[in-house]
Scaffold this motif. Structure first.
Motif, mmCIF file in Angstrom:
data_model
loop_
_atom_site.group_PDB
_atom_site.id
_atom_site.type_symbol
_atom_site.label_atom_id
_atom_site.label_comp_id
_atom_site.label_asym_id
_atom_site.label_seq_id
_atom_site.Cartn_x
_atom_site.Cartn_y
_atom_site.Cartn_z
ATOM 1 N N LEU A 116 0.812 -1.225 0.000
ATOM 2 C CA LEU A 116 0.000 0.000 0.000
ATOM 3 C C LEU A 116 0.842 1.270 0.000
ATOM 4 O O LEU A 116 0.345 2.340 -0.382
ATOM 5 C CB LEU A 116 -0.934 0.022 1.217
ATOM 6 N N LEU A 117 2.086 1.168 0.438
ATOM 7 C CA LEU A 117 2.937 2.353 0.588
ATOM 8 C C LEU A 117 3.911 2.534 -0.564
ATOM 9 O O LEU A 117 4.746 3.445 -0.532
ATOM 10 C CB LEU A 117 3.708 2.278 1.917
ATOM 11 N N ARG A 118 3.810 1.697 -1.588
ATOM 12 C CA ARG A 118 4.661 1.886 -2.763
ATOM 13 C C ARG A 118 4.338 3.233 -3.415
ATOM 14 O O ARG A 118 3.160 3.593 -3.568
ATOM 15 C CB ARG A 118 4.427 0.772 -3.781
ATOM 16 N N PRO A 119 5.345 3.998 -3.813
ATOM 17 C CA PRO A 119 5.099 5.327 -4.391
ATOM 18 C C PRO A 119 4.166 5.301 -5.595
ATOM 19 O O PRO A 119 3.299 6.176 -5.723
ATOM 20 C CB PRO A 119 6.498 5.802 -4.786
ATOM 21 N N GLU A 149 -0.587 3.870 7.982
ATOM 22 C CA GLU A 149 0.200 4.911 7.317
ATOM 23 C C GLU A 149 -0.445 5.312 5.998
ATOM 24 O O GLU A 149 -0.458 6.492 5.627
ATOM 25 C CB GLU A 149 1.634 4.421 7.087
ATOM 26 N N PHE A 150 -0.989 4.326 5.300
ATOM 27 C CA PHE A 150 -1.625 4.559 4.003
ATOM 28 C C PHE A 150 -2.784 5.549 4.116
ATOM 29 O O PHE A 150 -2.838 6.552 3.394
ATOM 30 C CB PHE A 150 -2.105 3.211 3.458
ATOM 31 N N VAL A 151 -3.721 5.286 5.024
ATOM 32 C CA VAL A 151 -4.906 6.149 5.116
ATOM 33 C C VAL A 151 -4.545 7.540 5.624
ATOM 34 O O VAL A 151 -5.206 8.527 5.285
ATOM 35 C CB VAL A 151 -6.015 5.518 5.980
ATOM 36 N N LYS A 152 -3.485 7.643 6.417
ATOM 37 C CA LYS A 152 -3.067 8.960 6.900
ATOM 38 C C LYS A 152 -2.570 9.847 5.767
ATOM 39 O O LYS A 152 -2.560 11.076 5.896
ATOM 40 C CB LYS A 152 -1.982 8.802 7.971
ATOM 41 N N ASN A 153 -2.159 9.248 4.668
ATOM 42 C CA ASN A 153 -1.710 10.018 3.511
ATOM 43 C C ASN A 153 -2.853 10.722 2.795
ATOM 44 O O ASN A 153 -2.612 11.671 2.043
ATOM 45 C CB ASN A 153 -1.000 9.098 2.503
ATOM 46 N N PHE A 154 -4.087 10.256 3.020
ATOM 47 C CA PHE A 154 -5.231 10.768 2.270
ATOM 48 C C PHE A 154 -6.403 11.071 3.203
ATOM 49 O O PHE A 154 -7.421 10.372 3.181
ATOM 50 C CB PHE A 154 -5.662 9.748 1.204
ATOM 51 N N ILE A 184 -6.573 2.825 13.434
ATOM 52 C CA ILE A 184 -7.119 3.167 12.116
ATOM 53 C C ILE A 184 -8.474 3.845 12.256
ATOM 54 O O ILE A 184 -8.794 4.789 11.519
ATOM 55 C CB ILE A 184 -7.205 1.901 11.240
ATOM 56 N N ALA A 185 -9.267 3.399 13.217
ATOM 57 C CA ALA A 185 -10.599 3.979 13.414
ATOM 58 C C ALA A 185 -10.547 5.447 13.826
ATOM 59 O O ALA A 185 -11.533 6.171 13.678
ATOM 60 C CB ALA A 185 -11.373 3.170 14.451
ATOM 61 N N LYS A 186 -9.401 5.903 14.320
ATOM 62 C CA LYS A 186 -9.261 7.324 14.676
ATOM 63 C C LYS A 186 -9.284 8.215 13.435
ATOM 64 O O LYS A 186 -9.497 9.426 13.545
ATOM 65 C CB LYS A 186 -7.966 7.543 15.463
ATOM 66 N N GLN A 187 -9.034 7.626 12.277
ATOM 67 C CA GLN A 187 -9.106 8.369 11.011
ATOM 68 C C GLN A 187 -10.575 8.407 10.582
ATOM 69 O O GLN A 187 -11.140 7.402 10.181
ATOM 70 C CB GLN A 187 -8.237 7.698 9.945
ATOM 71 N N GLU A 188 -11.178 9.568 10.667
ATOM 72 C CA GLU A 188 -12.627 9.661 10.510
ATOM 73 C C GLU A 188 -13.120 9.448 9.080
ATOM 74 O O GLU A 188 -14.330 9.333 8.845
ATOM 75 C CB GLU A 188 -13.126 11.002 11.059
#
Length: 275
Positions: A116-119, A149-154, A184-188
């Protein structure tokens, strides 16, 4: 009003559907809308979101074609190669398809834990918001760290985790999965599908009591407004009938308010996928 947020159709081909192993032999056949429609009538399900089961552009055409013939298919989650330099062109090509709601990649099948973190993959996902598409995250628990980390990017992209990230229910593992799901659930902007549980337990001996701690965890962390009911039909049939899958969820949420039950069983899916 019940909306099934996660189910599949396919015309079975051994090479294409190689993931259907010997333990799942009873679903090595075609599953089409004509098979699902009477089940929905019996279980009072209004409609569904059809999710890709093959990583090809032909799969998109197949599902979209079915959605045009069957009104109860309210939306489609397809596939494009997000690593492609032409990903924007592919996404734009579906703008005229009203029932194309989002996309997913079978990340659980990738050997690289940090896929998921590949550029190149991140670059592809970055194009989704422009077109208003959602993204379904299909992973195993060992990929939850990369997913965080993936979802925090977006932070402005609508994500949903399929099948509670497939916790290892059969083996009784809970704590590691739970700790990561809480973060992960903290990411709304991230939702979670209450789906695919009975096939992560023992196919023949699972009980609702075994599934309850996992459902309690996602209800506590994501809340009733970010959970969606999904059947994972016909995959669920290796471990139980459609009615039993639905019953597990409806029994679990029975003590919630009617508004919260309605949200989980349909309204959240309608909002998330813009049905």
């Amino acid at each position: 009003m019940i909306i099934d947020s996660h189910q599949h159709f396919w015309k079975y081909e051994p090479l294409k559907h190689v993931w259907i192993d010997d333990e799942m032999a009873n679903i090595r056949r075609d599953f089409m809308p004509e098979d699902l429609k009477p089940i929905y009538k019996e279980d009072n399900v209004l409609g569904c979101v059809a999710v890709q089961a093959d990583q090809s552009l032909q799969e998109n055409d197949f599902l979209l074609g079915l959605s045009k013939k069957h009104e109860f298919i309210k939306g489609v989650v397809g596939w494009v190669d997000f690593r492609s330099k032409e990903v924007e062109k592919y996404l734009e090509a579906y703008c005229e398809e009203q029932k194309m709601k989002g996309f997913r990649h079978v990340v659980q099948g990738e050997a690289d834990h940090n896929f998921l973190l590949r550029p190149d993959f991140l670059n592809g996902i970055d194009h989704l918001k422009k077109f208003g598409y959602t993204y379904d995250i299909l992973i195993f628990p060992h990929q939850l760290g990369a997913t965080l980390e993936f979802v925090k990017n977006f932070p402005d992209q609508k994500f949903v985790i399929d099948h509670l990230a497939k916790p290892y229910i059969k083996d009784g593992f809970f704590e590691g999965w739970a700790a990561m799901m809480k973060e992960i659930a903290k990411q709304e902007n991230v939702y979670c599908k209450i789906s695919g549980m009975i096939t992560e337990a023992n196919y023949s001996t699972w009980t609702p009591e075994q599934l309850k701690p996992y459902m309690e965890l996602v209800l506590e962390t994501f809340g009733p407004n970010r959970l969606m009911y999904g059947s994972d039909w016909p995959v669920c049939l290796v471990a139980g009938k459609y009615s039993k899958v639905k019953e597990v969820v409806t029994d679990f949420i029975a003590e919630l308010s009617s508004n919260e039950q309605d949200a989980i069983m349909g309204k959240n899916a309608m909002f998330f996928y813009n049905l």
